[in-house]
Design a protein around this motif. Structure first.
Motif, PDB file in Angstrom:
ATOM      1  N   ASN A  90       0.808  -1.220   0.000  1.00  0.00           N
ATOM      2  CA  ASN A  90       0.000   0.000   0.000  1.00  0.00           C
ATOM      3  C   ASN A  90       0.835   1.261   0.000  1.00  0.00           C
ATOM      4  OD1 ASN A  90       1.036   0.020   2.576  1.00  0.00           O
ATOM      5  ND2 ASN A  90      -0.930  -0.186   3.631  1.00  0.00           N
ATOM      6  N   GLY A  91       2.170   1.122  -0.102  1.00  0.00           N
ATOM      7  CA  GLY A  91       3.052   2.277  -0.150  1.00  0.00           C
ATOM      8  C   GLY A  91       3.580   2.728   1.197  1.00  0.00           C
ATOM      9  N   GLN A  92       3.110   2.128   2.280  1.00  0.00           N
ATOM     10  CA  GLN A  92       3.577   2.527   3.602  1.00  0.00           C
ATOM     11  C   GLN A  92       5.027   2.097   3.789  1.00  0.00           C
ATOM     12  OE1 GLN A  92       1.582   0.641   6.861  1.00  0.00           O
ATOM     13  NE2 GLN A  92       2.777   1.694   8.426  1.00  0.00           N
ATOM     14  N   VAL A  93       5.860   3.038   4.259  1.00  0.00           N
ATOM     15  CA  VAL A  93       7.264   2.755   4.522  1.00  0.00           C
ATOM     16  C   VAL A  93       7.426   2.413   6.000  1.00  0.00           C
ATOM     17  CG1 VAL A  93       9.615   3.672   4.521  1.00  0.00           C
ATOM     18  CG2 VAL A  93       8.034   4.294   2.681  1.00  0.00           C
ATOM     19  N   PHE A  94       8.132   1.324   6.285  1.00  0.00           N
ATOM     20  CA  PHE A  94       8.427   0.975   7.661  1.00  0.00           C
ATOM     21  C   PHE A  94       9.885   0.564   7.742  1.00  0.00           C
ATOM     22  CE2 PHE A  94       6.941  -2.710   5.475  1.00  0.00           C
ATOM     23  CZ  PHE A  94       7.597  -3.799   6.003  1.00  0.00           C
ATOM     24  N   ALA A  95      10.382   0.390   8.950  1.00  0.00           N
ATOM     25  CA  ALA A  95      11.813   0.218   9.154  1.00  0.00           C
ATOM     26  C   ALA A  95      12.139  -1.180   9.669  1.00  0.00           C
ATOM     27  CB  ALA A  95      12.334   1.257  10.144  1.00  0.00           C
ATOM     28  N   LYS A  96      13.194  -1.760   9.114  1.00  0.00           N
ATOM     29  CA  LYS A  96      13.786  -2.989   9.639  1.00  0.00           C
ATOM     30  C   LYS A  96      15.084  -2.582  10.328  1.00  0.00           C
ATOM     31  CE  LYS A  96      16.010  -5.969   7.022  1.00  0.00           C
ATOM     32  NZ  LYS A  96      16.285  -7.032   6.017  1.00  0.00           N
ATOM     33  N   ILE A  97      15.203  -2.896  11.618  1.00  0.00           N
ATOM     34  CA  ILE A  97      16.324  -2.415  12.408  1.00  0.00           C
ATOM     35  C   ILE A  97      17.046  -3.578  13.060  1.00  0.00           C
ATOM     36  CG2 ILE A  97      17.032  -0.779  14.212  1.00  0.00           C
ATOM     37  CD1 ILE A  97      13.489  -0.562  13.410  1.00  0.00           C
ATOM     38  N   VAL A  98      18.366  -3.554  13.002  1.00  0.00           N
ATOM     39  CA  VAL A  98      19.183  -4.492  13.761  1.00  0.00           C
ATOM     40  C   VAL A  98      19.751  -3.755  14.961  1.00  0.00           C
ATOM     41  CG1 VAL A  98      21.202  -6.006  13.753  1.00  0.00           C
ATOM     42  CG2 VAL A  98      19.752  -5.854  11.723  1.00  0.00           C
ATOM     43  N   LEU A  99      19.455  -4.251  16.163  1.00  0.00           N
ATOM     44  CA  LEU A  99      19.872  -3.629  17.411  1.00  0.00           C
ATOM     45  C   LEU A  99      20.855  -4.531  18.135  1.00  0.00           C
ATOM     46  CD1 LEU A  99      16.323  -2.583  18.659  1.00  0.00           C
ATOM     47  CD2 LEU A  99      17.993  -1.069  17.593  1.00  0.00           C
ATOM     48  N   GLN A 100      21.629  -3.925  19.046  1.00  0.00           N
ATOM     49  CA  GLN A 100      22.524  -4.703  19.884  1.00  0.00           C
ATOM     50  C   GLN A 100      22.355  -4.265  21.329  1.00  0.00           C
ATOM     51  OE1 GLN A 100      26.680  -4.407  18.914  1.00  0.00           O
ATOM     52  NE2 GLN A 100      27.318  -5.925  20.411  1.00  0.00           N
ATOM     53  N   GLN A 101      22.233  -5.234  22.231  1.00  0.00           N
ATOM     54  CA  GLN A 101      22.225  -4.962  23.655  1.00  0.00           C
ATOM     55  C   GLN A 101      23.142  -5.984  24.308  1.00  0.00           C
ATOM     56  OE1 GLN A 101      18.766  -5.668  26.339  1.00  0.00           O
ATOM     57  NE2 GLN A 101      18.820  -3.438  26.625  1.00  0.00           N
ATOM     58  N   GLY A 102      24.270  -5.512  24.832  1.00  0.00           N
ATOM     59  CA  GLY A 102      25.281  -6.432  25.338  1.00  0.00           C
ATOM     60  C   GLY A 102      25.849  -7.235  24.186  1.00  0.00           C
ATOM     61  N   ASP A 103      25.827  -8.573  24.329  1.00  0.00           N
ATOM     62  CA  ASP A 103      26.325  -9.453  23.265  1.00  0.00           C
ATOM     63  C   ASP A 103      25.212  -9.966  22.368  1.00  0.00           C
ATOM     64  OD1 ASP A 103      28.944  -9.251  24.217  1.00  0.00           O
ATOM     65  OD2 ASP A 103      28.670 -10.902  25.629  1.00  0.00           O
ATOM     66  N   THR A 104      23.986  -9.471  22.580  1.00  0.00           N
ATOM     67  CA  THR A 104      22.830  -9.981  21.852  1.00  0.00           C
ATOM     68  C   THR A 104      22.450  -9.064  20.701  1.00  0.00           C
ATOM     69  OG1 THR A 104      21.957 -10.987  23.868  1.00  0.00           O
ATOM     70  CG2 THR A 104      20.417 -10.695  22.047  1.00  0.00           C
ATOM     71  N   HIS A 105      22.280  -9.629  19.527  1.00  0.00           N
ATOM     72  CA  HIS A 105      21.771  -8.898  18.381  1.00  0.00           C
ATOM     73  C   HIS A 105      20.282  -9.212  18.222  1.00  0.00           C
ATOM     74  CE1 HIS A 105      26.052  -8.474  17.475  1.00  0.00           C
ATOM     75  NE2 HIS A 105      25.712  -7.499  16.643  1.00  0.00           N
ATOM     76  N   ILE A 106      19.506  -8.189  17.959  1.00  0.00           N
ATOM     77  CA  ILE A 106      18.056  -8.307  17.914  1.00  0.00           C
ATOM     78  C   ILE A 106      17.550  -7.688  16.616  1.00  0.00           C
ATOM     79  CG2 ILE A 106      15.891  -7.706  19.085  1.00  0.00           C
ATOM     80  CD1 ILE A 106      17.884  -7.144  21.562  1.00  0.00           C
ATOM     81  N   LEU A 107      16.708  -8.425  15.915  1.00  0.00           N
ATOM     82  CA  LEU A 107      16.050  -7.887  14.730  1.00  0.00           C
ATOM     83  C   LEU A 107      14.677  -7.365  15.138  1.00  0.00           C
ATOM     84  CD1 LEU A 107      15.884  -7.496  11.631  1.00  0.00           C
ATOM     85  CD2 LEU A 107      14.790  -9.729  11.549  1.00  0.00           C
ATOM     86  N   ALA A 108      14.366  -6.138  14.746  1.00  0.00           N
ATOM     87  CA  ALA A 108      13.086  -5.541  15.111  1.00  0.00           C
ATOM     88  C   ALA A 108      12.540  -4.749  13.933  1.00  0.00           C
ATOM     89  CB  ALA A 108      13.241  -4.639  16.337  1.00  0.00           C
ATOM     90  N   TRP A 109      11.246  -4.437  14.030  1.00  0.00           N
ATOM     91  CA  TRP A 109      10.555  -3.680  12.985  1.00  0.00           C
ATOM     92  C   TRP A 109       9.812  -2.519  13.632  1.00  0.00           C
ATOM     93  CZ3 TRP A 109      11.084  -5.511   7.942  1.00  0.00           C
ATOM     94  CH2 TRP A 109      11.629  -6.783   7.828  1.00  0.00           C
TER      95      TRP A 109
END
Length: 334
Positions: A275-294
């Motif tokens: 539908n044209g909506q733009v959203f974000a895919k983000i890779v985060l880090q907290q300590g030694d953990t990598h987290i994929l979020a939207w």
């Protein structure tokens, strides 16, 4: 009829790899397959004008090239030939041609609607849908492991990296019939930087990870399919850190900065819905953990990599979703 206790049994791989041109779909499929069997047991059904043979230096795999018309019947016949010749892994490169290529389902449906059904597209679909379903059945019922690549629609957008605006090529929905991803055990989306993420993963091996596919990827998949219980192949369960539930303040002061609950932004990427909506895919880090979020808050794309943010994050259908966030400290990527 009788209920019985569920038991996971040995299975065959059904893996899809989707991405834009040049992202490494064919190469990824080959190296994953090499982790599952020997090279001489890998067969490639090539509809990409011989591109599969560009990687012949990797090993002695076999190729069957098909050209126009890209009818589902050709793919089905090629799958049966590979089974009869004793191959263990079949790579279909690419499955998109059976849908949108010359002689593919969409082409057949359009011609049937014009020539036989006086423009009645619904009547034409009644003729063409069984052909598509027959190809899906051939893939699902094959005695071989199957890896299918799919082209993705391409779109360009401007994003911010390290404080600078750059143009990125984005992969969107795969070029295939809507809902085709449900037929696969695992579905990888690969970025232009050759980084894969599992948008669907029944194995749990790749949840929340971003990685470059290689032979070890195939080894992990094979161990899971064979019901191996070795620790090295146990599914990786995505970690969703606990975050404070109170309202996140808008302003942080350097002298009393507390980063214990903060996440460092490793990378951000813009994605666009149909539908044209733009959203974000983000890779985060907290300590030694990598987290994929939207996040539906596309303005987070303007925060440079290396910055620290706090975030109210929830899990929705196995996906980490950022509902609120606030900038703690802007910074440059390490």
């Amino acid at each position: 009829m009788e209920f019985k206790t569920a038991q996971r049994k040995r299975a065959k791989l059904r893996l899809a790899i989707a991405g834009t041109s040049g992202c490494g779909k064919s190469y990824s499929a080959l190296v994953i397959a090499s982790g599952m069997t020997t090279w001489n047991k890998i067969a490639v059904i090539d509809s990409e004008n011989g591109s599969a043979e560009l990687y012949a230096h990797l090993g002695t795999y076999s190729v069957l090239t098909i050209g126009t018309p890209y009818t589902p019947e050709k793919y089905i016949e090629a799958i049966k030939i590979a089974e009869q010749q004793g191959f263990e892994v079949i790579i279909i490169d690419s499955l998109s041609h059976a849908w949108t290529g010359e002689g593919g389902i969409l082409d057949q449906q359009g011609k049937a609607a014009d020539s036989k059904y006086k423009g009645n597209s619904w009547a034409a679909w009644r003729e063409c849908t069984p052909k598509h379903n027959a190809l899906v059945d051939a893939i699902l019922k094959s005695s071989c492991h199957i890896i299918a690549t799919m082209r993705s629609k391409t779109e360009y957008t401007q994003v911010t990296e390290n404080g600078k605006s750059v143009v990125k090529k984005l992969g969107m929905a795969p070029i295939q019939r809507e809902g085709m991803e449900y037929e696969f055990t695992v579905f990888f989306d690969i970025s232009a930087e050759h980084i894969a993420i599992a948008s669907k993963d029944r194995t749990g091996l790749f949840d929340g990870q971003y990685f470059k596919p290689h032979a070890e990827t195939g080894q992990k998949l094979l161990a899971w399919l064979n019901c191996s219980t070795s620790q090295s192949t146990q599914p990786v369960i995505p970690v969703i850190p606990q975050v404070a539930s109170e309202v996140i303040p808008d302003v942080f002061h350097e002298d009393n900065l507390d980063t214990s609950n903060a996440y460092r932004i490793i990378s951000t990427e813009a994605k666009t819905k149909g539908n044209g909506q733009v959203f974000a895919k983000i890779v985060l880090q907290q300590g030694d953990t990598h987290i994929l979020a939207w996040s539906a808050q596309a303005e987070i794309l303007d925060i440079p990599a290396g910055s620290l943010i706090t975030a109210k994050m929830t899990a929705k259908q196995g996906t980490n979703v950022i509902e609120e966030y606030a900038l703690v400290k802007a910074g440059e990527a390490a």
